[in-house]
Design a protein around this motif. Structure first.
Motif, PDB file in Angstrom:
ATOM      1  N   LEU A  33       0.847  -1.208   0.000  1.00  0.00           N
ATOM      2  CA  LEU A  33       0.000   0.000   0.000  1.00  0.00           C
ATOM      3  C   LEU A  33       0.879   1.254   0.000  1.00  0.00           C
ATOM      4  O   LEU A  33       0.618   2.212  -0.727  1.00  0.00           O
ATOM      5  N   ARG A  34       1.936   1.233   0.805  1.00  0.00           N
ATOM      6  CA  ARG A  34       2.862   2.383   0.826  1.00  0.00           C
ATOM      7  C   ARG A  34       3.473   2.604  -0.553  1.00  0.00           C
ATOM      8  O   ARG A  34       3.537   3.723  -1.043  1.00  0.00           O
ATOM      9  N   GLU A  35       3.900   1.520  -1.186  1.00  0.00           N
ATOM     10  CA  GLU A  35       4.529   1.671  -2.511  1.00  0.00           C
ATOM     11  C   GLU A  35       3.522   2.198  -3.537  1.00  0.00           C
ATOM     12  O   GLU A  35       3.880   2.951  -4.433  1.00  0.00           O
ATOM     13  N   ALA A  36       2.274   1.788  -3.405  1.00  0.00           N
ATOM     14  CA  ALA A  36       1.245   2.265  -4.338  1.00  0.00           C
ATOM     15  C   ALA A  36       1.031   3.772  -4.182  1.00  0.00           C
ATOM     16  O   ALA A  36       0.910   4.506  -5.171  1.00  0.00           O
ATOM     17  N   VAL A  37       0.988   4.224  -2.947  1.00  0.00           N
ATOM     18  CA  VAL A  37       0.812   5.662  -2.703  1.00  0.00           C
ATOM     19  C   VAL A  37       2.031   6.415  -3.233  1.00  0.00           C
ATOM     20  O   VAL A  37       1.903   7.435  -3.933  1.00  0.00           O
ATOM     21  N   ASP A  38       3.224   5.898  -2.938  1.00  0.00           N
ATOM     22  CA  ASP A  38       4.449   6.557  -3.415  1.00  0.00           C
ATOM     23  C   ASP A  38       4.512   6.597  -4.941  1.00  0.00           C
ATOM     24  O   ASP A  38       5.101   7.502  -5.516  1.00  0.00           O
ATOM     25  N   ALA A  39       3.915   5.594  -5.580  1.00  0.00           N
ATOM     26  CA  ALA A  39       3.932   5.537  -7.048  1.00  0.00           C
ATOM     27  C   ALA A  39       2.978   6.557  -7.670  1.00  0.00           C
ATOM     28  O   ALA A  39       2.969   6.743  -8.884  1.00  0.00           O
ATOM     29  N   GLY A  40       2.144   7.167  -6.852  1.00  0.00           N
ATOM     30  CA  GLY A  40       1.202   8.156  -7.371  1.00  0.00           C
ATOM     31  C   GLY A  40      -0.075   7.546  -7.920  1.00  0.00           C
ATOM     32  O   GLY A  40      -0.774   8.167  -8.718  1.00  0.00           O
ATOM     33  N   GLU A 105      -6.609  -0.756   9.496  1.00  0.00           N
ATOM     34  CA  GLU A 105      -5.233  -0.230   9.349  1.00  0.00           C
ATOM     35  C   GLU A 105      -5.009   0.311   7.950  1.00  0.00           C
ATOM     36  O   GLU A 105      -4.395   1.361   7.768  1.00  0.00           O
ATOM     37  N   ALA A 106      -5.493  -0.448   6.959  1.00  0.00           N
ATOM     38  CA  ALA A 106      -5.317  -0.015   5.566  1.00  0.00           C
ATOM     39  C   ALA A 106      -6.036   1.317   5.340  1.00  0.00           C
ATOM     40  O   ALA A 106      -5.485   2.231   4.719  1.00  0.00           O
ATOM     41  N   LEU A 107      -7.259   1.432   5.878  1.00  0.00           N
ATOM     42  CA  LEU A 107      -8.026   2.669   5.675  1.00  0.00           C
ATOM     43  C   LEU A 107      -7.370   3.843   6.393  1.00  0.00           C
ATOM     44  O   LEU A 107      -7.343   4.965   5.879  1.00  0.00           O
ATOM     45  N   ASP A 108      -6.849   3.589   7.599  1.00  0.00           N
ATOM     46  CA  ASP A 108      -6.210   4.678   8.337  1.00  0.00           C
ATOM     47  C   ASP A 108      -4.982   5.192   7.597  1.00  0.00           C
ATOM     48  O   ASP A 108      -4.642   6.357   7.670  1.00  0.00           O
ATOM     49  N   PHE A 109      -4.336   4.304   6.848  1.00  0.00           N
ATOM     50  CA  PHE A 109      -3.179   4.742   6.071  1.00  0.00           C
ATOM     51  C   PHE A 109      -3.606   5.403   4.749  1.00  0.00           C
ATOM     52  O   PHE A 109      -3.112   6.460   4.373  1.00  0.00           O
ATOM     53  N   LEU A 110      -4.537   4.780   4.038  1.00  0.00           N
ATOM     54  CA  LEU A 110      -4.883   5.253   2.683  1.00  0.00           C
ATOM     55  C   LEU A 110      -5.825   6.459   2.685  1.00  0.00           C
ATOM     56  O   LEU A 110      -5.762   7.296   1.782  1.00  0.00           O
ATOM     57  N   GLY A 111      -6.705   6.528   3.674  1.00  0.00           N
ATOM     58  CA  GLY A 111      -7.745   7.560   3.704  1.00  0.00           C
ATOM     59  C   GLY A 111      -7.152   8.958   3.600  1.00  0.00           C
ATOM     60  O   GLY A 111      -6.218   9.284   4.321  1.00  0.00           O
ATOM     61  N   GLY A 112      -7.692   9.760   2.689  1.00  0.00           N
ATOM     62  CA  GLY A 112      -7.210  11.126   2.515  1.00  0.00           C
ATOM     63  C   GLY A 112      -6.005  11.223   1.591  1.00  0.00           C
ATOM     64  O   GLY A 112      -5.623  12.323   1.181  1.00  0.00           O
ATOM     65  N   LYS A 113      -5.390  10.085   1.271  1.00  0.00           N
ATOM     66  CA  LYS A 113      -4.228  10.114   0.362  1.00  0.00           C
ATOM     67  C   LYS A 113      -4.614   9.705  -1.054  1.00  0.00           C
ATOM     68  O   LYS A 113      -4.129  10.271  -2.031  1.00  0.00           O
ATOM     69  N   VAL A 114      -5.469   8.690  -1.152  1.00  0.00           N
ATOM     70  CA  VAL A 114      -5.858   8.139  -2.459  1.00  0.00           C
ATOM     71  C   VAL A 114      -7.304   7.653  -2.375  1.00  0.00           C
ATOM     72  O   VAL A 114      -7.857   7.515  -1.285  1.00  0.00           O
ATOM     73  N   ASN A 115      -7.873   7.377  -3.540  1.00  0.00           N
ATOM     74  CA  ASN A 115      -9.156   6.683  -3.563  1.00  0.00           C
ATOM     75  C   ASN A 115      -8.916   5.209  -3.261  1.00  0.00           C
ATOM     76  O   ASN A 115      -7.842   4.671  -3.552  1.00  0.00           O
ATOM     77  N   GLU A 142     -17.667   5.732   9.200  1.00  0.00           N
ATOM     78  CA  GLU A 142     -17.005   6.303  10.392  1.00  0.00           C
ATOM     79  C   GLU A 142     -15.908   7.274  10.004  1.00  0.00           C
ATOM     80  O   GLU A 142     -15.666   8.258  10.670  1.00  0.00           O
ATOM     81  N   ARG A 143     -15.216   6.947   8.924  1.00  0.00           N
ATOM     82  CA  ARG A 143     -14.076   7.764   8.500  1.00  0.00           C
ATOM     83  C   ARG A 143     -14.468   8.819   7.469  1.00  0.00           C
ATOM     84  O   ARG A 143     -13.602   9.553   6.993  1.00  0.00           O
ATOM     85  N   GLY A 144     -15.723   8.837   7.062  1.00  0.00           N
ATOM     86  CA  GLY A 144     -16.176   9.829   6.078  1.00  0.00           C
ATOM     87  C   GLY A 144     -15.530   9.641   4.708  1.00  0.00           C
ATOM     88  O   GLY A 144     -15.265  10.603   3.988  1.00  0.00           O
ATOM     89  N   LEU A 145     -15.292   8.384   4.334  1.00  0.00           N
ATOM     90  CA  LEU A 145     -14.563   8.122   3.082  1.00  0.00           C
ATOM     91  C   LEU A 145     -15.481   7.698   1.921  1.00  0.00           C
ATOM     92  O   LEU A 145     -15.001   7.219   0.894  1.00  0.00           O
ATOM     93  N   GLN A 146     -16.798   7.892   2.076  1.00  0.00           N
ATOM     94  CA  GLN A 146     -17.746   7.406   1.054  1.00  0.00           C
ATOM     95  C   GLN A 146     -17.401   7.878  -0.355  1.00  0.00           C
ATOM     96  O   GLN A 146     -17.465   7.121  -1.310  1.00  0.00           O
ATOM     97  N   ASN A 147     -17.079   9.187  -0.478  1.00  0.00           N
ATOM     98  CA  ASN A 147     -16.876   9.749  -1.819  1.00  0.00           C
ATOM     99  C   ASN A 147     -15.575   9.297  -2.458  1.00  0.00           C
ATOM    100  O   ASN A 147     -15.351   9.528  -3.638  1.00  0.00           O
ATOM    101  N   ASN A 148     -14.724   8.717  -1.676  1.00  0.00           N
ATOM    102  CA  ASN A 148     -13.427   8.281  -2.200  1.00  0.00           C
ATOM    103  C   ASN A 148     -13.254   6.769  -2.129  1.00  0.00           C
ATOM    104  O   ASN A 148     -12.130   6.271  -2.162  1.00  0.00           O
ATOM    105  N   THR A 149     -14.374   6.071  -1.994  1.00  0.00           N
ATOM    106  CA  THR A 149     -14.293   4.605  -1.919  1.00  0.00           C
ATOM    107  C   THR A 149     -15.177   3.969  -2.989  1.00  0.00           C
ATOM    108  O   THR A 149     -16.315   4.381  -3.193  1.00  0.00           O
TER     109      THR A 149
END
Ligand code: G3P
Ligand code: MG
Length: 259
Positions: A33-40, A105-115, A142-149
């Motif tokens: 997941l980290r590498e995916a975010v770093d890859a843009g 854990e995945a959502l806490d890391f990805l949320g706000g960074k990527v869809n 709970e995390r308010g991520l509906q529009n990005n999921t």
């Protein structure tokens, strides 16, 4: 960050990292997941299922053997047990110590960074599928991520349930091997917002249908320059790849007007 609906309404393509950057790190781990975010990547796909004590975990196969040092059915183990298996060393010794993540854990890391694309794996025999759907939707809310999921599944009943029970959820029906229906028929029957299939399943009749109905289509897995060239001639909106950095670079170099 653009929402999925904003992406859907323009002519750009987006890079979706399949099981994270699974071509460069062990699939569905925090490292991937980290590498995916770093890859843009614009969107990161993870597969989810339930442990025996109903924890939502990020994991693809039904059994542990291929991608961990454990064995047996994933769903037969509690999360406490699953937490002890190594999910990285099978891929490369430098990833030893990677664990099976909880979806939280995945959502806490990805949320706000990527869809985020959550692929809800089909339920186990005898499982009440509405429970896994409810757990996942609850975490997103709970995390308010509906529009990005984006929720996707081969199990279209799970997608129907999401739409019925939770407002404002984006869903994608994945084409089932052997299903002869056109994409528009599949999407309509599953009440889905998008369609996902393999690259070779976007045959001429499917492509015509996708264009005619302006369907948001994601195709997997597009890892090579040849596959990308083919995909860019088709009505494919999300390029689902194990190598998001490579695909992002190719797009920037050769299709700058499409990203
Ligand atoms: O979303 C496309 C893809 O992830 C579906 O197949 O088996 O890789 O989860 P699979
Ligand atoms: Mg998947």
């Amino acid at each position: 960050m653009m929402t999925l609906r904003e992406f859907a309404s323009d002519s750009k393509v987006l890079v979706a990292a399949h099981r994270g950057s699974s071509g460069t790190a062990p699939e569905n781990t925090m490292a991937a997941l980290r590498e995916a975010v770093d890859a843009g990547a614009s969107i990161v796909e993870v597969d989810i299922q339930l442990s025996s004590d109903e924890q939502v975990i990020v994991f693809h196969d039904e059994v542990l053997d291929r991608t961990t040092d454990g064995s047996g059915k994933v769903g037969a183990h509690s999360y406490e047990e699953l937490r002890t298996v190594d999910a990285g060393a099978w891929y490369d010794a430098r990833f030893r110590g990677e664990h099976i993540p909880l979806l939280s854990e995945a959502l806490d890391f990805l949320g706000g960074k990527v869809n985020i694309n959550i692929e809800i794996k089909p339920p186990r025999a005898g499982e009440d599928f509405t429970r896994r759907v409810g757990f996942v939707a609850g975490m997103i809310r709970e995390r308010g991520l509906q529009n990005n999921t984006l929720y996707s599944s081969f199990h279209h009943e799970s997608l129907l349930r999401l739409k019925q029970e939770f407002e404002g959820m984006n869903t994608a029906a994945i084409h089932l091997p052997g299903d002869e229906r056109l994409p528009s028929e599949v999407v309509r029957a599953a009440n889905a917002d998008a369609y996902v299939c393999s690259l070779r399943e976007v045959h001429p009749a499917a492509a015509d249908d996708i264009r005619a109905h302006s369907i948001f289509c994601g195709a997997y897995t597009i890892n090579t320059p040849d596959q990308l060239r083919k995909a860019m001639q088709l009505p494919i909106k999300a390029i689902v790849t194990n190598f998001p950095a490579r695909i992002a670079e190719l797009l920037t170099r050769e299709y700058a007007d499409r990203i």
